[in-house]
Every structure is written in C-alpha cells, then in structure tokens.
Scaffold this motif. Structure first.
Motif, mmCIF file in Angstrom:
data_model
loop_
_atom_site.group_PDB
_atom_site.id
_atom_site.type_symbol
_atom_site.label_atom_id
_atom_site.label_comp_id
_atom_site.label_asym_id
_atom_site.label_seq_id
_atom_site.Cartn_x
_atom_site.Cartn_y
_atom_site.Cartn_z
ATOM 1 N N THR A 13 0.823 -1.227 0.000
ATOM 2 C CA THR A 13 0.000 0.000 0.000
ATOM 3 C C THR A 13 0.852 1.270 0.000
ATOM 4 N N CYS A 34 1.903 4.473 -6.147
ATOM 5 C CA CYS A 34 0.840 5.151 -6.894
ATOM 6 C C CYS A 34 1.324 5.406 -8.315
ATOM 7 N N ARG A 72 -3.664 -2.316 -7.205
ATOM 8 C CA ARG A 72 -4.646 -2.513 -6.134
ATOM 9 C C ARG A 72 -4.878 -4.012 -5.909
ATOM 10 N N ALA A 90 -1.271 2.611 -2.986
ATOM 11 C CA ALA A 90 -1.521 3.447 -1.810
ATOM 12 C C ALA A 90 -2.919 4.039 -1.933
ATOM 13 N N ASP A 91 -3.817 3.616 -1.066
ATOM 14 C CA ASP A 91 -5.167 4.192 -1.066
ATOM 15 C C ASP A 91 -5.275 5.298 -0.034
ATOM 16 N N ALA A 92 -5.217 4.926 1.226
ATOM 17 C CA ALA A 92 -5.336 5.913 2.295
ATOM 18 C C ALA A 92 -3.973 6.459 2.703
ATOM 19 N N ASN A 93 -2.956 5.641 2.598
ATOM 20 C CA ASN A 93 -1.611 6.058 3.006
ATOM 21 C C ASN A 93 -1.009 6.992 1.962
ATOM 22 N N PRO A 94 -0.044 7.806 2.369
ATOM 23 C CA PRO A 94 0.627 8.625 1.353
ATOM 24 C C PRO A 94 1.447 7.740 0.405
ATOM 25 N N CYS A 95 1.570 8.199 -0.790
ATOM 26 C CA CYS A 95 2.326 7.460 -1.804
ATOM 27 C C CYS A 95 3.816 7.660 -1.565
#
Length: 192
Positions: free
Chosen positions: A59, A62, A94, A100-105
């Motif tokens: 995660t 990006c 994904r 990375a969805d919620a976390n920073p890239c």
C-alpha cells in the motif's frame, strides 16, 4: 422479357435496392469502427503462486503520470490511451495490494508508452508494446528505471473481426507488459 410496365417501375426498384445496400454498408462500417482499449482487459489479478512484493511496497505505490498514449480514431485503428493505461495499472497494483489508497504514496510510478508496433492487416494480429517505467523511492531517487517490450498475438479464433482482433492484441500486449513490469519490481526490492 422487359415490358413497358417493368421499365416504369425500374427506377423505384433500383432506388429501394440502393437504399438497402447503403444501409447494410453503413452497418458494416459501424461494426468495423475502431474502439479504444478497455482497462479491464489489461488488468491483472494475482495468481495463487504469485511471488510476493517487498513488504515496503505494501500500500505504498501510486501511478503519478502516464504519457505517450494515443486516442483512438474510430475510422483508423485501436490505440491505448493514457487514461486507459493508468486505470489498468492502478487496478493491477490494487489487486496485488501495493497501491496506496489511504496512506501517502511513497513510491510514485511514471509511465511513458513509447509506442505500439501494430500490423497493418492479417489473420493474426501481433502487437508489441514498448513502455518506459520509472519508480522513485521515498528519497526521490530511482528505484527502477526500465524500458519493457512485450508482445501478444490475437488470432482469428479469438475474434473474427479484424479491428476487434487488433484491439484484443493491444490489450494483451499491455497486459503482458504490466506482467513483466511487476516481475522486475519483485526483483528490485527497495533498500531497507
């Protein structure tokens, strides 16, 4: 034998016949229009025996930028656009649990589609995609700089209509290219 009555109705009959021929020709042209690549056909899902990615990438990635794609002209040939490629790559990342969805890239990816080598015509459509990938690490240094070429052949049994066969070959080539990119990414783990 031609009679006077037959000759009088001939223009009307020809007019109806030519209208039907034009309508059928128009339908044939619509069926043969090129359409852009579908992201879902270029997206990968992990196999049961897939080698895992380095834990630092979980995660954390990006797709920052995709360039070089082409918009499909319906009167010409199918192409792969930037948005379609980006969507397919993001969906793939994904599916593998590295987007990375919620976390920073922390590991941005820049992609440049250098081109598609496409056939002009033929029963088998072989397309080779040439893509440059650049993955940066959190210190903004290159983790992976790679130009990957991958081929896919869509044969007549895959689809009888040539423009659709070419589209399938485009999609398969990008899918194979993303597969090779993921393999290289697994072989190049980030430094701890």
């Amino acid at each position: 034998m031609l009679t006077l009555a037959t000759l009088r109705t001939l223009p009307r009959r020809l007019s109806r016949l030519s209208g039907r021929v034009l309508a059928l020709g128009g339908l044939a042209l619509l069926a043969a229009c090129a359409t852009p690549a579908e992201p879902g056909r270029m997206t990968l899902t992990p196999a049961q025996d897939a080698k895992p990615f380095a834990p630092q990438l979980a995660t954390a990635m990006c797709v920052r930028d995709v360039t070089g794609g082409s918009t499909t002209n319906p009167l010409w040939v199918s192409q792969v656009g930037n948005d379609e490629f980006k969507e397919a790559l993001q969906s793939t990342l994904r599916n593998y649990g590295v987007l990375a969805d919620a976390n920073p890239c922390r590991y941005p990816i820049d992609v440049n589609l250098l081109g598609l080598s496409q056939p002009i015509m033929g029963f088998d459509a072989e397309v080779t995609s040439h893509v440059n990938y650049k993955v940066m690490n959190p210190a903004n240094e290159p983790l992976l700089l790679e130009t990957i070429s991958a081929s896919y052949t869509a044969n007549f049994s895959e689809h009888p209509i040539g423009v659709v066969r070419l589209k399938r070959a485009n999609e398969g080539s990008i899918r194979e290219n993303i597969t090779k990119f993921l393999q290289r990414l697994r072989e190049t783990p980030p430094k701890a």
